[in-house]
Motif scaffolding. Structure first.
Motif, short mmCIF file in Angstrom:
data_model
loop_
_atom_site.label_atom_id
_atom_site.label_comp_id
_atom_site.label_asym_id
_atom_site.label_seq_id
_atom_site.Cartn_x
_atom_site.Cartn_y
_atom_site.Cartn_z
N VAL A 50 -80.48 54.31 44.00
CA VAL A 50 -81.28 55.17 43.11
C VAL A 50 -80.52 56.46 42.82
N GLU A 51 -79.92 57.06 43.83
CA GLU A 51 -79.14 58.29 43.63
C GLU A 51 -77.95 58.06 42.71
N ALA A 52 -77.25 56.94 42.89
CA ALA A 52 -76.09 56.64 42.06
C ALA A 52 -76.48 56.41 40.60
N VAL A 53 -77.56 55.67 40.39
CA VAL A 53 -78.02 55.41 39.02
C VAL A 53 -78.55 56.70 38.39
N THR A 54 -79.20 57.54 39.17
CA THR A 54 -79.67 58.83 38.66
C THR A 54 -78.50 59.67 38.18
N GLU A 55 -77.45 59.75 38.98
CA GLU A 55 -76.27 60.54 38.62
C GLU A 55 -75.58 59.95 37.39
N ALA A 56 -75.44 58.64 37.34
CA ALA A 56 -74.81 57.99 36.19
C ALA A 56 -75.63 58.24 34.92
N THR A 57 -76.93 58.20 35.04
CA THR A 57 -77.80 58.45 33.89
C THR A 57 -77.67 59.89 33.42
N ARG A 58 -77.62 60.82 34.36
CA ARG A 58 -77.47 62.23 34.02
C ARG A 58 -76.15 62.47 33.29
N ARG A 59 -75.06 61.87 33.79
CA ARG A 59 -73.75 62.01 33.14
C ARG A 59 -73.76 61.39 31.74
N LEU A 60 -74.39 60.26 31.61
CA LEU A 60 -74.49 59.60 30.30
C LEU A 60 -75.22 60.49 29.31
N LEU A 61 -76.38 60.98 29.69
CA LEU A 61 -77.18 61.82 28.78
C LEU A 61 -76.45 63.12 28.44
N ASP A 62 -75.77 63.71 29.42
CA ASP A 62 -75.01 64.94 29.17
C ASP A 62 -73.82 64.71 28.24
N GLY A 63 -73.26 63.50 28.27
CA GLY A 63 -72.07 63.23 27.50
C GLY A 63 -72.31 62.65 26.11
N LEU A 64 -73.52 62.19 25.85
CA LEU A 64 -73.79 61.59 24.54
C LEU A 64 -73.71 62.62 23.43
N GLU A 65 -73.13 62.22 22.35
CA GLU A 65 -73.08 63.06 21.14
C GLU A 65 -74.04 62.43 20.13
N VAL A 66 -75.08 63.16 19.81
CA VAL A 66 -76.08 62.69 18.85
C VAL A 66 -75.78 63.31 17.51
N ARG A 67 -75.33 62.50 16.60
CA ARG A 67 -74.95 63.02 15.27
C ARG A 67 -76.20 63.41 14.49
N GLY A 68 -76.01 64.44 13.67
CA GLY A 68 -77.10 64.92 12.85
C GLY A 68 -77.99 65.95 13.50
N ARG A 69 -77.71 66.27 14.77
CA ARG A 69 -78.49 67.31 15.46
C ARG A 69 -77.81 68.65 15.26
N HIS A 70 -78.57 69.65 15.04
CA HIS A 70 -78.04 71.00 14.84
C HIS A 70 -78.35 71.88 16.01
#
Length: 70
Positions: A50-70
């Motif tokens: 659970v801790e590993a998946v939580t950290e991986a999810t956090r890194r994923l969300l922090d690293g995603l670039e959502v185009r069209g957001r200002h």
């Protein structure tokens, strides 16, 4: 009580909390392991997952670039 994994990426979910990320990780580990709650002899490895998946999810969300957001 079981929570479904939901989309956590903005703008679908604008205010993602640490609890949201952990709940998604827990749901994932439950699904993969087949256990809602592990036996005592599996608790440590379950919690580590659970801790590993939580950290991986956090890194994923922090690293995603959502185009069209200002």
């Amino acid at each position: 009580m079981c929570r479904s994994i939901k989309t956590l990426r903005a703008p679908a979910t604008p205010d993602v909390t640490e609890d949201d990320i952990t709940a998604a990780a827990l749901q994932y580990v439950r699904k993969v392991s087949g256990f809602r709650a592990p036996a005592a002899h599996n608790r440590a490895v379950f919690d580590e997952a659970v801790e590993a998946v939580t950290e991986a999810t956090r890194r994923l969300l922090d690293g995603l670039e959502v185009r069209g957001r200002h």
